[in-house]
Design an enzyme around this catalytic site. Sequence first.
Site, mmCIF file in Angstrom:
data_model
loop_
_atom_site.group_PDB
_atom_site.id
_atom_site.type_symbol
_atom_site.label_atom_id
_atom_site.label_comp_id
_atom_site.label_asym_id
_atom_site.label_seq_id
_atom_site.Cartn_x
_atom_site.Cartn_y
_atom_site.Cartn_z
ATOM 1 C CB SER A 122 -0.974 0.014 1.190
ATOM 2 O OG SER A 122 -0.275 0.048 2.400
ATOM 3 N N GLY A 123 0.222 2.404 -0.104
ATOM 4 C CA GLY A 123 0.917 3.684 -0.015
ATOM 5 C C GLY A 123 2.040 3.834 -1.034
ATOM 6 C CE1 TYR B 28 5.371 15.981 4.493
ATOM 7 C CE2 TYR B 28 5.299 16.223 6.873
ATOM 8 C CZ TYR B 28 4.925 16.653 5.609
ATOM 9 O OH TYR B 28 4.122 17.750 5.469
ATOM 10 C CE1 TYR C 120 5.608 12.763 9.903
ATOM 11 C CE2 TYR C 120 7.911 13.425 9.867
ATOM 12 C CZ TYR C 120 6.923 12.514 9.562
ATOM 13 O OH TYR C 120 7.263 11.332 8.947
ATOM 14 C CB THR D 264 -0.758 6.364 3.386
ATOM 15 O OG1 THR D 264 -0.028 6.750 4.539
ATOM 16 C CG2 THR D 264 -0.177 7.034 2.161
#
Length: 399
Positions: A51-52, A227, A237, A277
Amino acid sequence: MVIEPIIKGVVARSAHPYGCEASIQNQIQFAKKATQIKNGPKRVLILGASSGFGLAARIALTFGGSQADTIGVSFERGPSDKGVGTAGWYNNIFFKQEAEKEGRKAINIIGDAFSQDTRDQVIEAIETYFEGEVDLIIYSLATGVRPNPETGEKWVSSIKPIGDNVTGATVMLDTDEWQETTIEAATEDEIEATIKVMGGSDWESWVDTLINSESIAEGCKTIAFSYIGSEANYPIYRNGTLGWAKVDLHQASHSLNLKLANFNGSAHATVCKALVTKASVFIPTFTPYIMALYRAMKEDGTHEGCIEQMQRLFSDKLYNHEPIPVDAERLIRMDDWEMKPNVQQRVTELMSQMNATNFKDIGDFQGYKQEFMQLNGFDVDGVDYQQDITLEQLTTLEP
Ligand code: NAI
């Protein structure tokens, strides 16, 4: 049975197999028509392929010009009396079917990427299907738990700020409600454990394993995803446990780069754009930023999903440029459009207006929610969601 979406908080508890199939086909169509990857890799190992970004990378490299054969590792659940199974399970199945139709090899290894058994299976698959060597290793795992390879005890990550508590909102995807939450600052142990789970050490140990098994081809590259974000989300973050883990990942890319230089290869951390996601909806207080970003980038005409990001990474940066374009810290920046000053200015403006009552109008809530549903095979155009599907029929599908 008719398969309905079941969502609890920000987690999907059901998936629609044929919606996943349609979504794979849409991504394949995109990759076929996009700017093609030139001089790309032919034998690719993807850790976190279901995925993603990992799945999008697999599709881009198979159908977007490189015609790669792939071995994909993922941790997914098939149909059983407990449910239909996960979206990633069906993504693996339908990706493989489509790849094989075009004569490509697509090997799915379902297992825990941290276990020795999975490593052994991967090495064996490289021997059997890739003549013993890989040209590209993509590390795209997203998980909250990793066993300590020495003691077997589990490190559990915590997505938390460091230093000060952070207050912000998360939108629940079952009730569409905006929930204000305060996340307490992480303890030293939580910081340490998060770096172990989400930092670079497992990536490095995978590449070491493949060097030791003589599975690295001349010119082999490796990438892992990172990120950074902007001031709007630094507290949760960049300045938090996740950001510290990503710094560790960036450092691992430098030591891996030296090791792969022996094979005329390279290692790069690749900074991607914020996207919906399975993993990112988990980041507390991150939703308002993503909703503002989606709106700002759609207005700017630069919005991308996972497949657009991966196709551009391989066609424009990793394989079509020598030297590979990087920033001052040797990072590949796929968040270049997210970080454009006009986009960030608009994000700040939207976030300053957004609140519990107007977030659906100010942010791109509809786009956010739709992408989340599509990750699980729902809300995809052209799928008959009323069709009767039996568990027997699903168990005949093999990854
Ligand atoms: P995802 O949740 O969509 O995919 C994660 C993959 O890892 C799946 O294939 C899953 O099966 C696999 N996996 C998880 N635990 C495993 C285990 N123990 N053994 C084998 N496979 C396992 O995640 P996403 O968002 O694609 O994340 C991939 C990377 O990209 C992460 O490092 C994330 O931090 C990074 N990233 C994500 C961004 C976002 O906005 N989603 C932005 C920038 C970077």
